[in-house]
Design a protein around this motif. Structure first.
Motif, PDB file in Angstrom:
ATOM      1  N   LEU A  50      -6.520   4.081   6.004  1.00 28.59           N
ATOM      2  CA  LEU A  50      -7.222   2.841   5.510  1.00 28.59           C
ATOM      3  C   LEU A  50      -8.255   3.281   4.688  1.00 28.59           C
ATOM      4  N   ASP A  85       0.878  -1.220   0.062  1.00 30.46           N
ATOM      5  CA  ASP A  85      -0.088   0.024  -0.058  1.00 30.46           C
ATOM      6  C   ASP A  85       0.648   1.196  -0.225  1.00 30.46           C
ATOM      7  N   ASP A 128      -9.487   2.731   1.125  1.00 26.93           N
ATOM      8  CA  ASP A 128     -10.692   2.178   0.626  1.00 26.93           C
ATOM      9  C   ASP A 128     -11.239   2.826  -0.533  1.00 26.93           C
ATOM     10  N   THR A 150     -11.110   9.728  10.888  1.00 28.44           N
ATOM     11  CA  THR A 150      -9.882   9.748  10.428  1.00 28.44           C
ATOM     12  C   THR A 150      -8.939  10.979  10.499  1.00 28.44           C
ATOM     13  N   HIS A 174      -3.700   6.456  10.902  1.00 32.65           N
ATOM     14  CA  HIS A 174      -3.960   4.910  10.326  1.00 32.65           C
ATOM     15  C   HIS A 174      -5.394   4.579   9.976  1.00 32.65           C
ATOM     16  N   GLN A 175      -6.204   5.112  10.460  1.00 33.88           N
ATOM     17  CA  GLN A 175      -7.586   5.189   9.941  1.00 33.88           C
ATOM     18  C   GLN A 175      -7.564   5.983   8.583  1.00 33.88           C
TER      19      GLN A 175
END
Lengths: 271, 692
Positions: free
Chosen positions: B197, B163, B201, B188, B193-194
């Motif tokens: 992610l 990633d 997404d 976020t 980290h969120q």
């Protein structure tokens, strides 16, 4: 392209056959004005043309304009005006206009009196400052006196049988001397216009006549003391004593007919 | 009591005597050592180990020393006793002996104690050593674990998850674009980290969407390709049908529409080199649109042209390899002259196809121009052929060159003599091969006039040293074609007319066309006696032409003639320059009159005026007649001025000599102006002469 080329050819030919008839200086002495047989007047700057580091361009006129449609035979410069005479009427330009490079005709004089099919040309001009008179020697055998204040012809001096070549004055402008194609030099009193005071005919004199060249008088000059007159043309260049009206010295110049002569200090120069 | 147990004590090492140590330690340095053995009644065993712990090693050492000393003293005593001579009683000796032996017991005990002490010390050290070892081991284990963990951590840290590679959209854009469910801004924004992610997404979702689009587009493309294929097949099937139609129209073409011919010509035209192609296209267009008397054709070898095209690239490579072949051939001792000749030939080589332009003039003459393209030199040349109409051919001696192919079209436009190549690069090419300037090859290849280059769309700029060869442009050609055809026609007519005039001039008559009659009086007394053409070298030695030469108004290419007029004793010689682009440039006259002396423009103002009358005011002549008759009209005018001059001069010089020439002409005034000009101007209305 073709039109330009044609004009170029005509210009080239004209240049080849151009004759400069007369020249004079501006009142300030910085400019030389010359006129040619196509009627163009060109003003040259003497300062740049005679300077030590002169380039070809400096010898070209700084201003040239059309003076008249025909040839210009004589130029005269007074303190205010540049006067030209030739084929056609007598025209004058202001010197101030010429300095600014926008010349326009200030005034003009014409011989409206003569209604011949052949308008006479002006061959020479003479200016009398004192009474503001302009004398013009014309192709119709007369000398006209113009009053510049009013612009009219004050009088005519007639008597010549052929056209006038040259004029000069004597005795502070009281007397006018004219030389003509008919071979005679006539001395006139400018106030009396009836007939000439004296007539001199050089071609009739043995010392100076040159039958091959003709009898015409092309040039006249009077020296500062008003005693001596020099004339030349067909007959050889001779100096005459005014009082006795007799030829004194002949300047031997075989085969050359003089068109201009002048006294400079105590020398005579002519060509 | 205690002493009986002493020798056996050493066998009971393990027993302990706690109480007795104290007593022993507190005993002084007595000779006798009484070992009090107090048995601890409770203690079952005698532990010497415990005893050892309680004893002081220093004291033990001192005890040892004393014991040894006592033994020594006992021995000594015994010895002394023995020496004394008296027989000691055996009981004294044995007492001493027992005392000494008792000391031995002490010694043994001490030895034992020492041993036990050592052993204890050893045990203790051993224990500690064991402990230390175990700690050491633990340490090692821990270190090992630490290292292991560190490695693991490092591995974890180095783990390059895929990633990282993905280019994600910028954070701001992401917040803008992504819908709220994915971006979850509240969470976020706090937690990177969120955030990551969420971004991943979003990326995934976008990619999925785009993949779908791509698939759709691909499908569309396939559909289109199929369509194109079907259409192409259809078109291909059309071709044979079209040829059939063409065939069937053949009989129709026979009637009046030469389509087939033009088509083959167009096909051939495609193989023309670009400049010739432009020329062909423009000329045909002009022919169709404006001028039916101009026709265009292509001649030459089509196959050779096709071959030429395919080897076009090879030419440049060849020219480089030519140098090598030339060297190799030198080594092979072949004549290098051959190779050089080959190269020279190739430089001048023309393209196999030529374009011919046929111009028909109004009087029936046909001018045929053949344009060829020189491939290596990249210029276009023309060779000329004039077929004059049968009635306009006149033979002349002086005008021999007029219609020659070499000079017919010279100077069609100003300064365009066509003797030198307009492409300055050619000079380098030719000199590289040791060839002369282009002029020498004109007979082979034709004239490279500038107007020819322009018709072919090539615009060479003058004096540009390192220009590249311009690409032929049809705009250049189109703008020039009308002017050029006009100029060509005019030139042909002018030349033919000039030829006629020259012919009649040679017969010593000046032909004056009727429309120009008005320019001249009816009767002129001078006679035209001679007309010749003179070469340039003769012209320049004539004294009265000096001014013309100085003004550079004559050059080698012009046609030069000499005319003579006579009237009684006077003779007029005129040297005439007729430039190549006559009547565009009018002829130039220089006059000399011999009558009572030699007069010419330098010494006689009237002659200068005469010359100017004829040279400068030619436009009037042209206005009254066609420009083609300019020369003859000028001659007539000169004759008229000659008469006027003689008559005027005669009258003026009437004093000197009798009048030779009577004044026939009406001249109201003989002289005018400071230069005493003669009346050269003729006024036709009233029939008299006046001044200009």
């Amino acid at each position: 392209m073709a039109v330009n080329f044609e004009e170029d050819i005509i210009k080239q030919r004209q240049e080849f056959h151009m004759t400069v008839f007369c020249q004079c200086f501006s009142p300030c002495g910085k400019y030389l004005v010359a006129a040619n047989n196509f009627g163009k007047i060109a003003v040259f700057s003497l300062v740049s043309a005679l300077s030590p580091d002169v380039i070809e361009d400096n010898r070209r006129p700084i201003l040239s304009f059309e003076g008249s449609k025909g040839a210009i035979y004589t130029l005269l410069s007074t303190s205010k005006f540049l006067i030209c005479g030739g084929e056609g009427e007598i025209r004058a330009w202001n010197w101030s206009d010429i300095y600014k490079k926008t010349p326009k005709v200030a005034w003009s004089l014409s011989n409206s009196s003569s209604v011949r099919f052949d308008e006479p040309e002006t061959n020479c001009l003479l200016y009398n400052e004192k009474d503001n008179t302009l004398f013009s020697g014309c192709g119709d055998n007369n000398v006209y006196m113009w009053d510049l204040e009013s612009g009219t012809c004050k009088g005519t001096l007639s008597g010549h049988t052929d056209y006038i070549h040259c004029l000069t004055s004597r005795n502070n402008g009281q007397e006018v001397i004219s030389g003509s194609e008919d071979g005679s030099v006539r001395i006139w009193d400018s106030r009396r216009t009836s007939e000439a005071m004296h007539v001199v005919e050089p071609y009739k004199h043995e010392e100076c006549c040159r039958p091959n060249q003709g009898k015409w008088i092309g040039c006249l000059a009077v020296d500062s003391s008003d005693d001596w007159l020099v004339c030349g043309g067909g007959p050889s260049l001779t100096s005459w004593h005014m009082r006795s009206l007799s030829p004194t010295i002949t300047f031997p110049t075989p085969d050359v007919c003089h068109n201009h002569v002048m006294f400079y200090e105590d020398m005579v120069s002519g060509h | 009591m205690s002493s009986s147990t002493n020798p056996i004590v050493k066998k009971r090492r393990r027993t302990t005597r706690p109480g007795s140590e104290i007593s022993i330690t507190t005993s002084s340095k007595d000779v006798k050592k009484v070992k009090l053995m107090s048995h601890e009644p409770q203690e079952p065993a005698y532990s010497e180990e415990k005893e050892v712990d309680l004893r002081d090693p220093q004291k033990d050492q001192a005890m040892f020393a004393t014991a040894c000393g006592e033994v020594k003293t006992c021995m000594k005593n015994i010895y002394d006793m023995k020496m004394e001579g008296q027989q000691p009683g055996p009981s004294e000796v044995s007492e001493k002996r027992i005392q000494a032996s008792l000391n031995f017991v002490t010694l043994k005990k001490l030895n034992r104690v020492a041993h036990i002490r050592c052993k204890k010390a050893k045990d203790v050290t051993h224990e500690s050593k064991m402990k230390v070892d175990s700690f050491h081991l633990q340490l090692q284990n821990l270190l090992y674990e630490v290292m292991h963990l560190q490695k693991e951590i490092r591995k974890c840290l180095e783990f390059d998850s895929k990633d990282e590679d993905i280019d994600l959209v910028e954070v701001d854009d992401f917040y803008q674009d992504a819908p709220a469910e994915i971006s979850k801004p509240e969470i976020t924004q706090k937690d990177p980290h969120q955030l990551r992610l969420a971004r991943l997404d979003w990326e995934l979702e976008q990619r999925q969407r785009l993949a779908e689009k791509c698939k759709d587009a691909q499908n569309n493309k396939d559909i289109f390709l199929k369509e194109i294929r079907t259409k192409k097949e259809y078109l291909d099937s059309l071709q044979p049908k079209l040829t059939d139609v063409l065939q069937s129209t053949q009989p129709l073409q026979m009637l009046s529409m030469p389509y087939e011919e033009t088509r083959t010509q167009h096909k051939t035209a495609r193989h023309l080199p670009r400049p010739l192609y432009i020329l062909y296209v423009q000329a045909s267009a002009y022919h169709e649109a404006c001028d039916k008397r101009l026709s265009v054709n292509i001649e030459g070898d089509l196959e050779a042209a096709i071959v030429e095209e395919s080897t076009n690239h090879a030419i440049e490579i060849e020219s480089d390899s030519d140098d090598e072949t030339a060297e190799r051939s030198k080594r092979r001792r072949r004549k290098t002259g051959d190779v050089l000749k080959e190269k020279r030939k190739r430089t001048l080589k023309k393209h196999p196809l030529k374009v011919t332009l046929t111009v028909k003039c109004s009087d029936g003459s046909v001018l045929c121009l053949t344009f060829s393209y020189l491939i290596l030199l990249q210029i276009v040349t023309v060779s000329v052929k004039l077929t004059p109409a049968s009635d306009s051919v006149v033979s002349t001696v002086t005008g021999g060159d007029l219609l020659s192919a070499n000079s017919l079209l010279s100077c069609l436009f100003p300064e365009d003599y066509g003797n030198d190549t307009p492409n300055t690069a050619n000079n380098y090419q030719l000199s590289k091969l040791g060839m002369d300037s282009f002029r020498a090859y004109i007979s082979e290849v034709g004239h490279p006039y500038m107007w020819v280059q322009r018709l072919a769309g090539l615009e060479f700029l003058e004096g540009d040293e390192d220009q590249e060869v311009p690409r032929a442009k049809s705009s250049v050609s189109a703008s020039h074609i009308e002017a050029t055809t006009k100029a060509l026609r005019n030139r042909v007519t002018a030349r033919l007319a000039l030829q006629k005039q020259l012919a009649s001039l040679e017969r010593h008559t000046i032909p004056v066309p009727s429309e120009s009659q008005c320019l001249f009086p009816a009767k002129l007394d001078g006679k035209f006696t001679n007309w010749t053409s003179i070469p340039y070298e003769d012209y320049i030695i004539l004294p009265y032409t000096r001014e013309v030469q100085e003004a550079e108004m004559v050059n080698e290419m012009d046609m030069l003639f000499k005319a003579t007029f006579e009237r009684k004793s006077a003779k007029l010689n005129a040297a005439i320059v007729v430039p190549q682009d006559y009547p565009g440039s009018p002829s130039l006259f220089s006059v000399q009159i011999s009558w009572r002396g030699e007069h010419n423009a330098q010494n006689d103002e009237s002659i200068r005026l005469m010359e100017s009358e004829v040279n400068v005011h030619f436009k009037e002549i042209m206005a009254h007649g066609s420009p083609d008759y300019l020369l003859t009209n000028q001659l007539q005018r000169l004759l008229m001025c000659f008469d006027v001059y003689l008559e005027a001069k005669s009258s003026l010089a009437s004093l000197a000599a009798p009048v030779e020439f009577s004044k026939d002409k009406v001249m109201p005034r003989l002289a005018r102006g400071p230069h005493r000009a003669k009346p050269y101007k003729y006024n036709p209305h009233h029939g008299f002469f006046s001044h200009r």
